[in-house]
Write a protein that holds these residues in place. Structure first.
Motif, PDB file in Angstrom:
ATOM      1  N   PHE A  74       6.577  58.686  54.052  1.00  0.00           N
ATOM      2  CA  PHE A  74       7.472  59.845  53.949  1.00  0.00           C
ATOM      3  C   PHE A  74       7.071  60.999  54.872  1.00  0.00           C
ATOM      4  CE2 PHE A  74       7.439  58.103  49.490  1.00  0.00           C
ATOM      5  CZ  PHE A  74       8.557  57.344  49.668  1.00  0.00           C
ATOM      6  N   GLU A  76       6.797  63.438  58.112  1.00  0.00           N
ATOM      7  CA  GLU A  76       7.798  63.829  59.101  1.00  0.00           C
ATOM      8  C   GLU A  76       7.159  63.891  60.493  1.00  0.00           C
ATOM      9  OE1 GLU A  76       8.184  66.018  55.147  1.00  0.00           O
ATOM     10  OE2 GLU A  76       6.629  65.853  56.685  1.00  0.00           O
ATOM     11  N   SER A  77       7.925  63.522  61.524  1.00  0.00           N
ATOM     12  CA  SER A  77       7.373  63.582  62.884  1.00  0.00           C
ATOM     13  C   SER A  77       8.478  63.850  63.898  1.00  0.00           C
ATOM     14  CB  SER A  77       6.641  62.282  63.240  1.00  0.00           C
ATOM     15  OG  SER A  77       7.548  61.203  63.383  1.00  0.00           O
ATOM     16  N   ALA A 118       5.021  67.734  60.835  1.00  0.00           N
ATOM     17  CA  ALA A 118       4.471  67.963  59.496  1.00  0.00           C
ATOM     18  C   ALA A 118       3.654  69.249  59.452  1.00  0.00           C
ATOM     19  CB  ALA A 118       3.624  66.774  59.071  1.00  0.00           C
ATOM     20  N   THR A 161      10.600  64.476  46.730  1.00  0.00           N
ATOM     21  CA  THR A 161      10.003  63.766  47.869  1.00  0.00           C
ATOM     22  C   THR A 161      10.333  62.284  47.810  1.00  0.00           C
ATOM     23  OG1 THR A 161       8.188  65.335  47.991  1.00  0.00           O
ATOM     24  CG2 THR A 161       7.834  63.187  49.006  1.00  0.00           C
ATOM     25  N   PHE A 185      16.205  64.761  54.033  1.00  0.00           N
ATOM     26  CA  PHE A 185      15.047  64.789  54.928  1.00  0.00           C
ATOM     27  C   PHE A 185      13.743  65.102  54.193  1.00  0.00           C
ATOM     28  CE2 PHE A 185      12.482  66.063  58.603  1.00  0.00           C
ATOM     29  CZ  PHE A 185      12.895  65.140  59.553  1.00  0.00           C
ATOM     30  N   ASN A 186      13.774  65.240  52.892  1.00  0.00           N
ATOM     31  CA  ASN A 186      12.546  65.571  52.174  1.00  0.00           C
ATOM     32  C   ASN A 186      11.491  64.504  52.395  1.00  0.00           C
ATOM     33  OD1 ASN A 186      14.234  67.512  51.290  1.00  0.00           O
ATOM     34  ND2 ASN A 186      13.903  67.161  49.112  1.00  0.00           N
ATOM     35  N   GLY A 187      10.336  64.916  52.875  1.00  0.00           N
ATOM     36  CA  GLY A 187       9.248  64.000  53.095  1.00  0.00           C
ATOM     37  C   GLY A 187       7.999  64.481  52.392  1.00  0.00           C
ATOM     38  N   ARG A 188       6.838  64.192  53.013  1.00  0.00           N
ATOM     39  CA  ARG A 188       5.578  64.584  52.392  1.00  0.00           C
ATOM     40  C   ARG A 188       5.356  66.090  52.434  1.00  0.00           C
ATOM     41  NH1 ARG A 188       3.940  61.938  48.907  1.00  0.00           N
ATOM     42  NH2 ARG A 188       3.737  60.017  50.104  1.00  0.00           N
ATOM     43  N   ARG A 270      11.592  61.019  59.513  1.00  0.00           N
ATOM     44  CA  ARG A 270      10.656  61.016  58.386  1.00  0.00           C
ATOM     45  C   ARG A 270      10.357  59.572  57.995  1.00  0.00           C
ATOM     46  NH1 ARG A 270      13.292  60.765  52.629  1.00  0.00           N
ATOM     47  NH2 ARG A 270      11.492  59.417  52.619  1.00  0.00           N
ATOM     48  N   ASN A 271       9.144  59.342  57.476  1.00  0.00           N
ATOM     49  CA  ASN A 271       8.712  57.998  57.094  1.00  0.00           C
ATOM     50  C   ASN A 271       8.879  57.004  58.240  1.00  0.00           C
ATOM     51  OD1 ASN A 271       7.828  55.844  55.559  1.00  0.00           O
ATOM     52  ND2 ASN A 271       9.805  55.479  54.606  1.00  0.00           N
ATOM     53  N   SER A 280      14.375  56.617  57.672  1.00  0.00           N
ATOM     54  CA  SER A 280      13.207  56.749  58.545  1.00  0.00           C
ATOM     55  C   SER A 280      13.574  57.207  59.941  1.00  0.00           C
ATOM     56  CB  SER A 280      12.479  55.410  58.583  1.00  0.00           C
ATOM     57  OG  SER A 280      13.362  54.406  59.082  1.00  0.00           O
TER      58      SER A 280
END
Length: 383
Positions: A74, A76-77, A118, A161, A185-188, A270-271, A280
Motif C-alpha cells: 500500500f 505510495e510512489s 510517501a 488504508t 488512493f489511501n495507502g500506508r 500506490r501499492n 496499484s
C-alpha cells in the motif's frame, strides 16, 4: 387609424418555428463543442508526448513508469507524469515535490533534497500544506470531454488504508449514473480520504498484466526481470528510443482513460509492488490485456486497468514519435498470453516468454502497438 398587432395564432406559429430551429441547431452546437473538446484533448496528448521526448533528450531515456518501493504494501510512489512536470511548464510544483527517481529508505517526513511520494505524505502529517501541490488541478492532464471531478472522489464509506470501495459493477451502457468510485488512493502514508489531482492520461506499460516483485526487506531489491514489461513505462523502467525497435511511430506512449473507467492521477501510484490490479500502478499506467473502451468497470479485470475515453468509437493515443492518433475500439484484439496457440506465456512470478518460432505473431494489433520490440510490421491501425 388603429395599430395592427400579431394575432395569437401568428405568435404561436413564430414560437413553434423558433423551437424547431433551436431543436435543429442544438445537436450541431453540441457536436461543435465536442469537436473543440476532442481537439483540446488531442493537443494535450501532443504536448505530453513532446514533453516526454524532451525528457528523453535530457536524460537519455523516458521517465521511469513508477518507482518500485519495497516490501511494504500500500505504499505510495512517484510515477512517470510527476517526473515530466518540468517539461510541461510545471517547474514550481516539481520543485515543491522534489521527486526522487529511486526509492530512498526509510520513509522520512523530514527528508531534505529529493524525496519519496510517501515522504510528502509523512510530512503532511504535521504540515498539511504539503498536500497542496498533489491536489492542484493541472489542465494539461485533463481531457475536456471527460466528466471526472478535478480531484478523484472518495466515497464516505471508503476511507481506510488499503480498503476496497463498494463495487458498482457498472456497464458503459447503463442508464443511471452511479457516482460510486470503487478505488481510492489511501495507502500506508496518505491521510484517510485523500483525493489526488485527476488525470485522463495514462502511460503505456505494455500488454502484460503482472506485478513488480522483489526480495529482502532492508534494503528491498526489486526483481527487475519480473518488473519489465513490453511497453515504455513499468517499475523502474528506463526505456530509451533505441530500445523501441518496432519504430517510434508504431508504439504507444500515452493514452486516455475516462470517468467510467475511474480515470487516473498524475501524482503517482500506490501499492506498486503487488500491483497486478487496479489499486496499484494502474493509477498512472495501463496495459492492453483488456479491450479499448472495455464495457464494464468494477473489481479488477476491467477497464480500470486499461485505456478508454469519452469520445465515441475509440480513444486518442500519443505515440513515441510525438504523433497523436485516434484508435478505434474495434481494433484487432487478441491478448494471447497463456494461450498455447500464441506460444507466449507470463505469470505473476516469471517474465514474459515467447518461443522464437512464434514471435508473438498471434498477438492482436492492439497488443502489438503496446509492444516496443516484437519485430512485426503493423500498418493501417489508425483513422
Amino acid at each position: 387609424m388603429g395599430r395592427r398587432g400579431f394575432t395569437l395564432v401568428e405568435l404561436l406559429v413564430v414560437i413553434a418555428i423558433i423551437g424547431i430551429l433551436v431543436a435543429l441547431l442544438l445537436p450541431a452546437i453540441q457536436a461543435a463543442r465536442e469537436a473543440a473538446r476532442r481537439a483540446q484533448c488531442q493537443s494535450n496528448l501532443k504536448n505530453i508526448a513532446l514533453a516526454l521526448q524532451n525528457y528523453h533528450t535530457a536524460n537519455n531515456s523516458f521517465p521511469t513508469g513508477f518507482v518500485s518501493t519495497g516490501p511494504d504494501s500500500f505504499i505510495e510512489s512517484w510515477a512517470w507524469s510527476a517526473f515530466a512536470l518540468p517539461f510541461l511548464e510545471e517547474q514550481t510544483i516539481y520543485d515543491r515535490l522534489r521527486p526522487s527517481k529511486t526509492f530512498v529508505e526509510p520513509v522520512d517526513g523530514t527528508r531534505r533534497g529529493n524525496r519519496n511520494l510517501a515522504d510528502v505524505f509523512a510530512a503532511a502529517a504535521t504540515n498539511p500544506a504539503e498536500l497542496q501541490p498533489l491536489q492542484t488541478p493541472l489542465p494539461i492532464f485533463r481531457c475536456p470531454s471527460d466528466g471526472t471531478p478535478p480531484l478523484i472522489p472518495v466515497p464516505a464509506d471508503c476511507t481506510g488504508t488499503g480498503d476496497q470501495c463498494p463495487a458498482p459493477n457498472n456497464r458503459r451502457d447503463r442508464t443511471v449514473d452511479d457516482e460510486t468510485w470503487q478505488r481510492h488512493f489511501n495507502g500506508r502514508y496518505a491521510p484517510g480520504g485523500f483525493q489526488p489531482s485527476t488525470s485522463n492520461y495514462v502511460g503505456s506499460m505494455g500488454f502484460i498484466d503482472a506485478s513488480c516483485g522483489g526480495a529482502g526487506s532492508n534494503p528491498w531489491v526489486p526483481q527487475q526481470e519480473r518488473c519489465n514489461n513490453t511497453g515504455i513505462f513499468f517499475g523502474n523502467s528506463q526505456v530509451s528510443i533505441k530500445q523501441i525497435t518496432d519504430g517510434t511511430s508504431k508504439t504507444f506512449l500515452v493514452g486516455e482513460r475516462d470517468k467510467f473507467c475511474l480515470a487516473a492521477t498524475w501524482i503517482g501510484v500506490r501499492n506498486p509492488k503487488d500491483g497486478a490490479e487496479m489499486q496499484s500502478s494502474r493509477w498512472a499506467m495501463a496495459h492492453t490485456k483488456f479491450k479499448l473502451n472495455h464495457p464494464i468497470t468494477g473489481n479488477h479485470d476491467t477497464c480500470t486497468e486499461g485505456f478508454s475515453s469519452a469520445h465515441p468509437g475509440g480513444a486518442y493515443f500519443a505515440f513515441c514519435d510525438g504523433s497523436v492518433q485516434f484508435i478505434s475500439d474495434e481494433i484487432n484484439f487478441n491478448y494471447g498470453i497463456n494461450d498455447p496457440t500464441s506460444m507466449c506465456y507470463a505469470s505473476n512470478t516469471s517474465p514474459l516468454r515467447c518461443r522464437p518460432e512464434s514471435g508473438g505473431k498471434l498477438i492482436g494489433i492492439y497488443q502489438r502497438l503496446a509492444w516496443r520490440d516484437d519485430g512485426l510490421v503493423i500498418d493501417g491501425y489508425g483513422d
